[in-house]
Design an enzyme around this catalytic site. Structure first.
Site, PDB file in Angstrom:
ATOM      1  N   GLN A   1      57.554 -19.396  90.258  1.00  0.00           N
ATOM      2  CA  GLN A   1      56.663 -19.055  89.137  1.00  0.00           C
ATOM      3  C   GLN A   1      57.080 -17.645  88.736  1.00  0.00           C
ATOM      4  O   GLN A   1      56.730 -16.681  89.402  1.00  0.00           O
ATOM      5  CB  GLN A   1      55.195 -19.125  89.581  1.00  0.00           C
ATOM      6  CG  GLN A   1      54.201 -18.473  88.628  1.00  0.00           C
ATOM      7  CD  GLN A   1      54.256 -19.040  87.203  1.00  0.00           C
ATOM      8  OE1 GLN A   1      54.323 -20.236  86.993  1.00  0.00           O
ATOM      9  NE2 GLN A   1      54.250 -18.156  86.208  1.00  0.00           N
TER      10      GLN A   1
ATOM     11  N   GLN B   1      56.783 -15.959  85.548  1.00  0.00           N
ATOM     12  CA  GLN B   1      55.963 -15.131  84.664  1.00  0.00           C
ATOM     13  C   GLN B   1      54.904 -14.405  85.492  1.00  0.00           C
ATOM     14  O   GLN B   1      54.343 -15.021  86.411  1.00  0.00           O
ATOM     15  CB  GLN B   1      55.255 -15.989  83.614  1.00  0.00           C
ATOM     16  CG  GLN B   1      54.711 -15.169  82.456  1.00  0.00           C
ATOM     17  CD  GLN B   1      54.034 -16.020  81.364  1.00  0.00           C
ATOM     18  OE1 GLN B   1      53.784 -17.193  81.551  1.00  0.00           O
ATOM     19  NE2 GLN B   1      53.744 -15.411  80.239  1.00  0.00           N
TER      20      GLN B   1
ATOM     21  N   GLY C   1      47.136 -23.402  85.710  1.00  0.00           N
ATOM     22  CA  GLY C   1      46.942 -24.733  85.155  1.00  0.00           C
ATOM     23  C   GLY C   1      48.296 -25.290  84.757  1.00  0.00           C
ATOM     24  O   GLY C   1      48.671 -26.398  85.121  1.00  0.00           O
TER      25      GLY C   1
ATOM     26  N   GLU D   1      54.818 -22.973  80.970  1.00  0.00           N
ATOM     27  CA  GLU D   1      55.638 -23.585  79.911  1.00  0.00           C
ATOM     28  C   GLU D   1      57.144 -23.469  80.157  1.00  0.00           C
ATOM     29  O   GLU D   1      57.887 -23.155  79.222  1.00  0.00           O
ATOM     30  CB  GLU D   1      55.262 -22.924  78.584  1.00  0.00           C
ATOM     31  CG  GLU D   1      55.627 -21.421  78.446  1.00  0.00           C
ATOM     32  CD  GLU D   1      54.552 -20.457  78.941  1.00  0.00           C
ATOM     33  OE1 GLU D   1      53.772 -20.838  79.830  1.00  0.00           O
ATOM     34  OE2 GLU D   1      54.513 -19.315  78.438  1.00  0.00           O
TER      35      GLU D   1
ATOM     36  N   HIS E   1      48.800 -27.356  75.149  1.00  0.00           N
ATOM     37  CA  HIS E   1      49.031 -25.913  75.237  1.00  0.00           C
ATOM     38  C   HIS E   1      50.468 -25.607  75.674  1.00  0.00           C
ATOM     39  O   HIS E   1      51.184 -24.857  75.008  1.00  0.00           O
ATOM     40  CB  HIS E   1      48.020 -25.296  76.213  1.00  0.00           C
ATOM     41  CG  HIS E   1      48.182 -23.820  76.382  1.00  0.00           C
ATOM     42  ND1 HIS E   1      47.448 -22.910  75.655  1.00  0.00           N
ATOM     43  CD2 HIS E   1      48.997 -23.087  77.174  1.00  0.00           C
ATOM     44  CE1 HIS E   1      47.799 -21.684  76.006  1.00  0.00           C
ATOM     45  NE2 HIS E   1      48.745 -21.764  76.933  1.00  0.00           N
ATOM     46  N   GLU E   2      50.886 -26.199  76.781  1.00  0.00           N
ATOM     47  CA  GLU E   2      52.229 -25.874  77.295  1.00  0.00           C
ATOM     48  C   GLU E   2      53.310 -26.384  76.348  1.00  0.00           C
ATOM     49  O   GLU E   2      54.332 -25.726  76.149  1.00  0.00           O
ATOM     50  CB  GLU E   2      52.428 -26.422  78.711  1.00  0.00           C
ATOM     51  CG  GLU E   2      51.372 -25.986  79.737  1.00  0.00           C
ATOM     52  CD  GLU E   2      51.064 -24.492  79.777  1.00  0.00           C
ATOM     53  OE1 GLU E   2      51.920 -23.683  79.367  1.00  0.00           O
ATOM     54  OE2 GLU E   2      49.953 -24.130  80.211  1.00  0.00           O
TER      55      GLU E   2
ATOM     56  N   HIS F   1      53.868 -23.989  73.512  1.00  0.00           N
ATOM     57  CA  HIS F   1      54.712 -22.838  73.863  1.00  0.00           C
ATOM     58  C   HIS F   1      56.195 -23.081  73.551  1.00  0.00           C
ATOM     59  O   HIS F   1      56.965 -22.129  73.474  1.00  0.00           O
ATOM     60  CB  HIS F   1      54.584 -22.517  75.353  1.00  0.00           C
ATOM     61  CG  HIS F   1      53.453 -21.604  75.713  1.00  0.00           C
ATOM     62  ND1 HIS F   1      53.297 -20.353  75.141  1.00  0.00           N
ATOM     63  CD2 HIS F   1      52.447 -21.724  76.620  1.00  0.00           C
ATOM     64  CE1 HIS F   1      52.228 -19.758  75.691  1.00  0.00           C
ATOM     65  NE2 HIS F   1      51.685 -20.568  76.583  1.00  0.00           N
TER      66      HIS F   1
ATOM     67  N   GLU G   1      50.267 -16.171  73.685  1.00  0.00           N
ATOM     68  CA  GLU G   1      49.120 -16.996  74.067  1.00  0.00           C
ATOM     69  C   GLU G   1      48.134 -17.257  72.924  1.00  0.00           C
ATOM     70  O   GLU G   1      47.586 -18.349  72.830  1.00  0.00           O
ATOM     71  CB  GLU G   1      48.404 -16.403  75.282  1.00  0.00           C
ATOM     72  CG  GLU G   1      49.291 -16.337  76.540  1.00  0.00           C
ATOM     73  CD  GLU G   1      49.773 -17.696  77.052  1.00  0.00           C
ATOM     74  OE1 GLU G   1      49.223 -18.724  76.629  1.00  0.00           O
ATOM     75  OE2 GLU G   1      50.721 -17.708  77.877  1.00  0.00           O
TER      76      GLU G   1
ATOM     77  N   ASP H   1      50.524  -8.670  84.959  1.00  0.00           N
ATOM     78  CA  ASP H   1      49.608  -9.773  85.278  1.00  0.00           C
ATOM     79  C   ASP H   1      48.154  -9.384  85.000  1.00  0.00           C
ATOM     80  O   ASP H   1      47.303 -10.252  84.795  1.00  0.00           O
ATOM     81  CB  ASP H   1      49.757 -10.215  86.744  1.00  0.00           C
ATOM     82  CG  ASP H   1      51.028 -11.050  86.965  1.00  0.00           C
ATOM     83  OD1 ASP H   1      51.619 -11.494  85.962  1.00  0.00           O
ATOM     84  OD2 ASP H   1      51.417 -11.234  88.133  1.00  0.00           O
TER      85      ASP H   1
ATOM     86  N   TYR I   1      44.427 -14.789  74.672  1.00  0.00           N
ATOM     87  CA  TYR I   1      44.300 -16.214  74.366  1.00  0.00           C
ATOM     88  C   TYR I   1      43.296 -16.449  73.239  1.00  0.00           C
ATOM     89  O   TYR I   1      43.614 -16.992  72.193  1.00  0.00           O
ATOM     90  CB  TYR I   1      43.801 -16.988  75.602  1.00  0.00           C
ATOM     91  CG  TYR I   1      44.818 -17.137  76.706  1.00  0.00           C
ATOM     92  CD1 TYR I   1      45.507 -18.332  76.877  1.00  0.00           C
ATOM     93  CD2 TYR I   1      45.085 -16.098  77.593  1.00  0.00           C
ATOM     94  CE1 TYR I   1      46.433 -18.501  77.901  1.00  0.00           C
ATOM     95  CE2 TYR I   1      46.015 -16.248  78.627  1.00  0.00           C
ATOM     96  CZ  TYR I   1      46.686 -17.445  78.764  1.00  0.00           C
ATOM     97  OH  TYR I   1      47.602 -17.593  79.766  1.00  0.00           O
TER      98      TYR I   1
ATOM     99  N   ARG J   1      44.550 -23.419  92.469  1.00  0.00           N
ATOM    100  CA  ARG J   1      44.620 -22.952  91.076  1.00  0.00           C
ATOM    101  C   ARG J   1      43.633 -21.800  90.908  1.00  0.00           C
ATOM    102  O   ARG J   1      42.419 -21.979  91.036  1.00  0.00           O
ATOM    103  CB  ARG J   1      44.281 -24.109  90.145  1.00  0.00           C
ATOM    104  CG  ARG J   1      44.320 -23.755  88.692  1.00  0.00           C
ATOM    105  CD  ARG J   1      44.008 -24.979  87.860  1.00  0.00           C
ATOM    106  NE  ARG J   1      43.872 -24.645  86.458  1.00  0.00           N
ATOM    107  CZ  ARG J   1      43.416 -25.481  85.534  1.00  0.00           C
ATOM    108  NH1 ARG J   1      43.076 -26.707  85.881  1.00  0.00           N
ATOM    109  NH2 ARG J   1      43.315 -25.095  84.280  1.00  0.00           N
TER     110      ARG J   1
HETATM  111  N1  BES Z   1      52.025 -18.937  80.361  1.00  0.00           N
HETATM  112  C1  BES Z   1      50.738 -19.252  80.844  1.00  0.00           C
HETATM  113  C2  BES Z   1      50.568 -18.996  82.314  1.00  0.00           C
HETATM  114  C3  BES Z   1      50.824 -17.576  82.759  1.00  0.00           C
HETATM  115  C4  BES Z   1      50.462 -16.489  81.972  1.00  0.00           C
HETATM  116  C5  BES Z   1      51.391 -17.341  83.986  1.00  0.00           C
HETATM  117  C6  BES Z   1      50.706 -15.192  82.410  1.00  0.00           C
HETATM  118  C7  BES Z   1      51.647 -16.057  84.419  1.00  0.00           C
HETATM  119  C8  BES Z   1      51.303 -14.965  83.626  1.00  0.00           C
HETATM  120  C9  BES Z   1      50.357 -20.702  80.533  1.00  0.00           C
HETATM  121  O1  BES Z   1      50.837 -21.160  79.316  1.00  0.00           O
HETATM  122  C10 BES Z   1      48.857 -20.766  80.433  1.00  0.00           C
HETATM  123  O2  BES Z   1      48.324 -20.116  79.590  1.00  0.00           O
HETATM  124  N2  BES Z   1      48.230 -21.553  81.291  1.00  0.00           N
HETATM  125  C11 BES Z   1      46.791 -21.711  81.320  1.00  0.00           C
HETATM  126  C12 BES Z   1      46.391 -23.025  80.727  1.00  0.00           C
HETATM  127  C13 BES Z   1      46.073 -23.052  79.281  1.00  0.00           C
HETATM  128  C14 BES Z   1      45.548 -24.417  78.877  1.00  0.00           C
HETATM  129  C15 BES Z   1      45.170 -21.957  78.797  1.00  0.00           C
HETATM  130  C16 BES Z   1      46.356 -21.767  82.767  1.00  0.00           C
HETATM  131  O3  BES Z   1      47.221 -21.843  83.649  1.00  0.00           O
HETATM  132  O4  BES Z   1      45.169 -21.748  83.019  1.00  0.00           O
HETATM  133 ZN    ZN Z   2      49.885 -20.272  77.657  1.00  0.00          ZN
END
Ligand code: BES
Ligand code: ZN
Length: 588
Positions: free
Chosen positions: A125, A127, A254, A257, A281-282, A285, A304, A359, A367, A542
């Site tokens: 992972q 990101q 969750g 992407e 969502h993914e 992206h 986002e 992070d 978002y 998660r």
């Molecule tokens: N890219 C993000 C996950 C992410 C963001 C990982 C920042 C690490 C750092 C992914 O697209 C995301 O936003 N996932 C969300 C789900 C979405 C439906 C809002 C999640 O994992 O909850």
């Molecule tokens: Zn996202």
């Protein structure tokens, strides 16, 4: 370079910039470099917890000679810079290295942590800035790379990457990958496990452990329809295949992407497609984020916020407006809660993250406040015009990394020129981007279905009707979530038992509904839910689903003791990202 870690998987990666992963190494990975200036004589790479064994240079790709390099002091957030002195004619650098077993971007799972319990599993992972914990590279979203990789695995296992994957590849312990389109480092991803594949359409499919892959393919069967809808709106999908990989439940997010291969938590397989907004969502992206990328993590809302906006448009096209109204209404409440909780500087879209771990910018603000800004723009110029603008935006900036300033300049030029000055001023674009809080012109959402749910919750809570007579037969997950959000925070043991008897919340399969119920149970010390609370926290990793439960437990002395005891059991199974968040909650 080559990589090590826990040594049952060997990777060698060569990028238009980069490195490799775990085990003993075979062909050491290499970075092919592109000089931005003739006088550039130092290559500076990001690393975190890597042991560097050797660095070599080549002019012609065949003869390698040792390079002078310095591994700088480790910064707690950024890791250690690896500075390599380049000869004027060097074209490639190769780094021989090993990763740490605790690499922040990699999780190694024991067989017991998988669905099948027979084989180990590993996944990355990257990101936001975790790629550097498994590959030495320029780990900024402003730099793009192409890559090729060879991965060696035990012969029962399959490796997949954020690259061209061939479902028919024989399981012979060796996999090769190529990602030809330039991507930022945070999208480099690898997973290895006992994986099967199910096709969903000619260009979509799902990888997962044998016991989950059929359920996943059924849950995600609308993926092709979502792709077609997105292409109609925003232009062609530029990554050829779109597959999903269902990870073991310790996956800390969750979804992620990773290009061509979204990584997803199994907790969205609800059996009724009610949580597939995550796929929308993914998938979105693939345009917002992977094609047009935030240049720095301050600009994260460009990834986002745009993606939530696109996700809603996809949902509307495939599942209809009522569903979107529900999601948008639930999310507005989530955003309001988040804004109430966050310090003012963190409420800003174009947030200042200097000196901080990127992070920490992962709040609801990029978002949901981001999505509201785009919806405001849509409402202002009309949908047809806004759709044309967005389509042009994805074409114009395709395969580039851009800042908030680049977006604003393009917006002024392509959308707002010609719009009346008064209307443009009324947008208060600057306030949206640079100030805390939510401007008064934020669009509102309303859902008739959720209004009815709230009214029923109210009638039950005020004692007018018993839970068993509520009209819930046709409720969807979103309605159940709103019901639980609408009942009072404080409930008596009798009220909780009544709800539980009527609706079976304690044993409900849906991970999101169970999450809200468990929050309510902790808040009100509803003891019958504690065994489920414990199994939930041990089985799921998660972060979004587990951290709020630990937060709530930590508020009381009794809850805190319970949290400590559960965490003792759960922690070894959590991903490093979840561990660091929960360690902070419990003061470890
Ligand atoms: N890219 C993000 C996950 C992410 C963001 C990982 C920042 C690490 C750092 C992914 O697209 C995301 O936003 N996932 C969300 C789900 C979405 C439906 C809002 C999640 O994992 O909850
Ligand atoms: Zn996202």
């Amino acid at each position: 370079m080559a990589i090590h870690a826990r040594s049952w998987c060997v990777i060698s990666i060569s990028t238009g910039m980069c490195g490799s992963t775990s085990g003993r190494w075979t062909a050491p990975p290499r970075l092919q470099i592109e000089r931005v200036s003739d006088s550039a004589d130092t290559l500076r790479l990001d690393t975190r917890d890597l042991s560097i064994a050797a660095v070599e240079l080549t002019d012609d790709g065949t003869q390698w000679s040792p390079a002078t390099f310095v591994l700088g002091e480790a910064d707690p957030v950024l890791g250690a810079p690896l500075e390599v002195t380049l000869s004027p004619s060097a074209t490639s650098v190769r780094v021989t290295y090993s990763t740490s077993p605790d690499a922040s971007g990699v999780q190694w799972l024991e067989p017991s942590q998988t669905a099948g319990k027979q084989h180990p599993f590993m996944f990355t992972q990257s990101q936001a800035i975790h790629a550097r914990s498994w590959i030495p590279l320029q780990d900024s979203p402003g730099v793009r790379v192409t890559y090729r990789a060879t991965v060696r695995t035990p012969s029962a296992l399959r490796a997949v990457m954020s690259a061209a994957n061939e479902p028919e590849t024989p399981l012979d312990g060796q996999f090769t990958f190529e990602m030809r389109q330039p991507i930022p480092s945070y999208l480099i991803a690898l997973a290895v496990g006992h994986l099967d594949f199910r096709a969903m359409s000619a260009r979509t499919g799902v990888y997962g452990e044998p016991s989950v892959v059929d359920a996943a393919a059924a849950e995600f069967e609308d993926t092709e329809a979502m792709m077609a809808a997105t292409e109609r709106l925003y232009g062609p999908y530029r990554w050829e295949r779109y597959d999903l990989l269902v990870l073991p439940p310790s996956f800390p997010f969750g979804g992620m992407e990773n290009p061509r291969l979204t990584f997803a938590t199994p907790t969205i397989i609800a059996g009724d497609k009610s949580l597939v907004v995550l796929v929308a969502h993914e998938l979105a992206h693939s345009w917002s984020g992977n094609l047009v990328t935030n240049a720095t993590w301050r600009d994260f809302w460009l990834n986002e916020g745009f993606t939530v906006y696109l996700e809603r448009r996809i949902l509307e096209a495939v599942f209809g407006r009522a569903r979107v109204d529900m999601e948008a209404t639930l999310d507005r409440a989530t955003l309001d809660d988040e804004l109430a909780r966050l310090e003012a500087p963190d409420q800003i879209l174009h947030v200042d993250l200097s000196g901080r771990d990127p992070d920490e910018g992962m709040t609801q603000v990029p978002y949901l406040k981001g999505e509201l800004l785009l919806r405001l723009l849509e409402d202002t110029v009309g949908r047809a015009r806004f759709d044309r603008f967005l389509r042009g935006y994805f074409d114009h900036f395709a395969f580039r990394s851009i800042t908030t300033g680049d977006f604003v300049a393009y917006l002024q030029e392509e959308l707002l020129t010609g719009v009346e000055t008064g209307v443009v001023n009324a947008l208060r674009l600057d306030t949206w981007l640079e100030d805390p809080g939510l401007p008064a012109n934020a669009p509102r959402s309303e859902s008739d279905a959720l209004t009815l749910v709230a009214a029923q919750a109210e009638r039950w809570a005020s004692g007018d009707v018993p839970a068993s007579t509520l009209e819930t037969a046709a409720w969807t997950t979103q309605e159940w979530l709103h019901f639980l959000a609408s009942v009072p925070d404080r409930l008596t043991a009798e009220q909780l038992a009544e709800l539980d008897a009527a609706f079976g919340f304690t044993n409900i399969g849906n991970s999101e509904v169970a999450h809200l119920w468990l929050l309510t149970a902790i808040r009100n010390q509803y003891v019958p839910a504690y065994p489920r609370l414990e199994s939930y926290l041990v089985e799921i990793g998660r972060r979004k689903l587990i951290k709020p439960l630990y937060d709530e437990l930590a508020l009381t002395e009794d809850g805190r003791a319970r949290a400590d005891a559960i965490y003792e059991r759960a922690r070894p199974g959590y991903h490093p990202i979840a561990v660091s968040s929960i360690d902070a909650v419990l003061g470890r």
